[in-house]
Design a protein around this motif. Structure first.
Motif, short mmCIF file in Angstrom:
data_model
loop_
_atom_site.label_atom_id
_atom_site.label_comp_id
_atom_site.label_asym_id
_atom_site.label_seq_id
_atom_site.Cartn_x
_atom_site.Cartn_y
_atom_site.Cartn_z
N VAL A 45 0.82 -1.30 0.02
CA VAL A 45 -0.02 -0.04 0.06
C VAL A 45 0.93 1.27 0.12
O VAL A 45 1.84 1.12 0.76
N GLU A 47 1.02 4.65 0.89
CA GLU A 47 0.16 5.68 1.78
C GLU A 47 0.74 7.12 1.58
O GLU A 47 0.31 7.54 2.62
N THR A 48 1.46 7.20 0.76
CA THR A 48 2.06 8.65 0.51
C THR A 48 1.68 9.37 -0.53
O THR A 48 1.41 8.95 -1.83
N ALA A 71 5.73 12.18 6.87
CA ALA A 71 5.00 11.07 6.99
C ALA A 71 3.67 11.40 5.95
O ALA A 71 2.86 12.26 6.48
N GLY A 72 3.52 10.54 5.11
CA GLY A 72 2.15 10.55 4.24
C GLY A 72 2.50 11.76 3.11
O GLY A 72 1.20 11.89 2.39
N VAL A 159 -2.92 7.97 18.50
CA VAL A 159 -3.39 6.77 17.80
C VAL A 159 -4.05 5.68 18.42
O VAL A 159 -3.92 5.35 19.50
N GLY A 161 -6.09 2.00 18.67
CA GLY A 161 -5.82 0.70 18.04
C GLY A 161 -4.21 0.22 17.50
O GLY A 161 -3.64 1.17 17.73
N VAL A 162 -4.30 -0.63 16.79
CA VAL A 162 -2.94 -1.17 16.14
C VAL A 162 -2.45 -0.11 15.12
O VAL A 162 -3.30 0.20 14.24
N ASP A 163 -1.49 0.60 15.35
CA ASP A 163 -0.67 1.67 14.42
C ASP A 163 -0.18 0.82 13.08
O ASP A 163 0.82 0.32 13.36
N ARG A 164 -0.95 0.98 11.89
CA ARG A 164 -0.54 0.29 10.89
C ARG A 164 0.21 1.13 9.71
O ARG A 164 0.40 1.04 8.73
N ALA A 165 0.35 2.53 10.33
CA ALA A 165 1.05 3.42 9.64
C ALA A 165 2.38 2.83 9.02
O ALA A 165 3.12 2.11 9.82
N GLN A 168 0.39 -1.06 6.07
CA GLN A 168 -1.10 -1.31 5.94
C GLN A 168 -1.17 -2.70 5.42
O GLN A 168 -0.59 -3.21 4.74
#
Lengths: 360, 356
Positions: A45, A47-48, A71-72, A159, A161-165, A168
């Motif tokens: 993925v 994500e950027t 980031a992103g 954040v 929940g589980v941080d998926r950064a 993903q």
């Protein structure tokens, strides 16, 4: 119940299934197509957001945004606006839009003037990316003017929940359980066809005229149905790497799923008057049963009515093992729910088929 | 061929259709596909960041956030619910605005911000929502940005959003089920139940049967295709042109359906052939969805020549005159299919005569 009689009926069903070579060929072809589609899906993925910048003013950190991006948000520097425009038009280096700073931006900003910055936006750019660009340009200008933002959601964010950064779940991973479940659902129709043919051609009556009892007949149909669905889905699972994590749990989930679809297959087969009738009844079951699998593609929790569908436990269990890597104890509630639905569907299916056979 | 006998066959199809599961299937499927494609898959390919707000002080930020283009904003009643729903990834981020937040910002203070991010949200989505939040707060602060932003459109002006590119998918489903599946399954069913034998011992000939069944399939396919286009707001103010294109496309698929129904030994073979051959019929749809693929490939498939005119008129705003070349090719395909159907029909008639 006699083992040899059950095996004999299953042997008959297997011959029936493989008799039509065209059908078997296409079934295998569809299986190959599923595998091919799976391996063509993206396995990562991005994500950027990639943005092009000309006449860069970002040689120093301004509001957390530098030439290396954040980031992103990645920046690609171009020496002129013309180069940037070409890059945006051609989508070079994955850039989705461009920010063209005027050559005198720094001087204008320092002099307290209001410089004009041009956003180069291709047709079809999502509105949220344009929001990001406009906001980022404003913050850069505020940064040069020495006006820090009144709030800092980037660093103050909590954040949950589980941080998926950066880690993903890819479309390929998301589709793995969906493909397995689709194949299981299609088997509902395959089994219902076999049962329907038995009912329509009254071969069930001929079989029951022999020493075979109804219980043998039902057991053979059930075992053959589970075996057919399970063998196909296990083969597919092996080809798409579904057993890479906690293989025994995946196998157990698929076995319970096969029991579930066999139950529905027996119900559909009992009610279908002809091929099209069977197809219609099977579709009436298959469409709602597929909803939890499609729902899993979307972010967020499922509505309550989706949780009430029999395949919800199946979808949850398989996703939690293959995607999240959950253990037996973590998937136990989903597994229990699936087992309850599977047993219920199987019992109801066997009961309806028994009644249907009795009326022949 | 005798028009009156074909009419009898058509009347029989019309009388039996309300009881036929296949006709129900043909009518229900396009509606279902329209719903699934437009509501489910449309949003799957086109996901906007989702922001939730708990507003404890009647902040102006909430009103401004709900007006944003490109961000889906929802109001949540309390902070605990917001945290739960952000964690479940119902929202990408959540913002809790305490009482007096606007006044504190206006007074130049830097109040603490409760900003929650879902662990499953993309890094790009997080930065979009963070920058958007700063922008919204700047609006309360009353400070004008020391820069003027001018948006310049560049590149391909013919960009078509994914929701529009899905239109041929819905049309092909609507037309295919009625035009191919219906006559093919009906012929195979009649052969299996031997009712076709019974009809053919009367003065009715195979050509009368094919014309009757084909007419029923085309009428249903055109109606369903037209309804599908109307449901998707894709008639483009040219209903007559759309009906003509749907008619040509339906005739093409109906002829394929008749040939299939006459050729297939049984219903399983027919179903399997559609399952396997469907990919060829659907090929133009895939190339419309992904315009980056080489666009000469779908031109090898006959269905392209009626799907593309529908797409060009509905999405690109073209008129009948612009799509005449494609329609002529589609009509030529129809003419070319007639002798094929005739040959398969004679072969089938011969086989029936041998088994009677």
């Amino acid at each position: 119940m006699t083992g040899s009689r059950i095996v004999a009926i299953m042997g008959k069903d297997f011959r029936e299934f493989t008799r039509n070579r065209f059908f078997v060929f296409i079934t295998l072809l569809v299986l190959v197509a599923y595998v091919a589609v799976f391996w063509f899906l993206p396995d990562s993925v991005d994500e950027t957001v990639h943005i092009g910048v000309s006449n860069s003013v970002l040689s120093t950190d301004v509001g957390g945004v530098t030439e290396s991006g954040t980031a992103g948000f990645a920046l690609e520097i171009y020496s002129s606006e013309e180069e940037l425009k070409t890059a945006v038009e051609e989508g070079q280096n994955d850039i989705v839009a461009g920010i063209a700073f005027p050559p005198d931006f720094l001087e204008s900003a320092a002099a307290g003037e209001t410089p004009t910055v041009r956003l180069l936006v291709p047709a079809g750019l999502p509105a949220e990316i344009q929001l990001l660009l406009e906001g980022a340009v404003s913050e850069i200008a505020f940064g040069f003017a020495g006006t820090p933002p009144p709030v800092d959601p980037i660093t103050e964010a909590v954040v949950l929940g589980v941080d998926r950064a950066g880690n993903q779940i890819s479309l390929q991973q998301q589709m793995r359980p969906l493909i397995l479940i689709l194949v299981l659902m299609v088997e509902t129709f395959a089994l219902s066809s076999l049962v329907a043919i038995e009912v329509q051609q009254r071969t069930a009556v001929a079989v029951l005229a022999t020493p075979v009892r109804v219980v043998d007949f039902l057991a053979a149909k059930g075992i053959f149905g589970v075996g057919l669905a399970l063998s196909e889905v296990v083969l597919l699972g092996l080809l798409i790497g579904a057993f890479a994590v906690n293989a025994p749990a995946v196998l157990m989930i698929l076995l319970l799923g096969a029991v579930l679809v066999t139950g529905f297959g027996m119900i559909a087969g009992s009610y279908g008057r002809d091929f099209m009738g069977t197809l219609l009844v099977a579709m009436l079951f298959m469409i709602p049963l597929m909803i939890p699998a499609f729902g899993a593609l979307f972010p967020g929790s499922s509505p309550t009515w989706v949780k009430a569908l029999p395949t919800y436990g199946l979808v949850q269990a398989i996703i939690r093992v293959t995607v999240d890597g959950d253990s037996w104890s973590q998937i136990a509630p989903s597994l229990l729910l699936l087992a309850m639905w599977g047993v219920a569907a199987f019992i109801v299916g066997a009961f309806i088929l028994r009644r249907r056979v009795a009326t022949l | 061929m005798n028009i009156q006998r074909s009419w009898y066959v058509l009347s029989r199809e019309l009388k039996l259709s309300p009881r036929s599961p296949l006709v129900f299937f043909a009518i229900a499927m396009p509606l279902l596909i329209t719903f699934l494609v437009s509501s489910v898959f449309g949003s799957l390919f086109d996901v906007s960041p989702k922001l939730a707000i708990v507003d404890l002080g009647d902040s102006q930020i909430t009103a401004a956030a709900t007006q944003l283009d490109g961000v889906e904003t929802a109001i949540v009643s309390d902070a605990e619910t917001l945290r739960q729903r952000v964690e479940a990834h119902d929202f990408d981020a959540g913002l809790v605005l305490p009482p007096g937040f606007d006044a504190a910002i206006a007074a130049g203070e830097r109040p603490d911000l409760e900003f929650y991010v879902s662990g499953e949200s993309l890094a790009s989505t997080r930065i979009i929502l963070a920058v958007t939040t700063v922008d919204l707060v700047r609006g309360i602060e009353g400070s004008e940005p020391p820069v003027t932003v001018v948006v310049t459109r560049v590149g391909d002006e013919d960009f078509v959003p994914i929701s529009d590119r899905l239109l041929p998918t819905m049309v092909i489903y609507a037309v295919m089920v009625a035009a191919i599946f219906l006559p093919a399954a009906s012929l195979v069913d009649e052969r299996e139940k031997r009712t076709l034998d019974a009809v053919l011992v009367t003065p009715t000939r195979m050509s009368d049967v094919l014309v009757g069944k084909g007419t029923f399939a085309v009428v249903l396919a055109v109606i369903l295709g037209f309804v599908t286009l109307a449901l998707n707001g894709a008639l483009a103010g040219q209903p007559g042109t759309m009906a003509l294109i749907l008619f040509i496309g339906s005739v093409m698929l109906m002829l394929m359906g008749l040939a299939l129904g006459l050729w297939a030994r049984d219903i399983t073979t027919m179903y399997t052939a559609i399952k396997g051959g469907g990919i060829i019929i659907f090929l133009p749809v895939i190339f419309t969805l992904f315009p980056g693929l080489p666009q000469w490939i779908p031109k090898l498939v006959p269905t392209y020549y009626f799907l593309q005119p529908i797409y060009d008129i509905a999405v690109r705003g073209q008129s009948l005159g612009d799509v005449v070349p494609e329609l002529l090719i589609a009509a030529a395909v129809c003419v070319a299919l007639v002798p094929l159907v005739g040959w398969v029909a004679r072969r089938s008639e011969h086989q029936l005569a041998m088994t009677v």
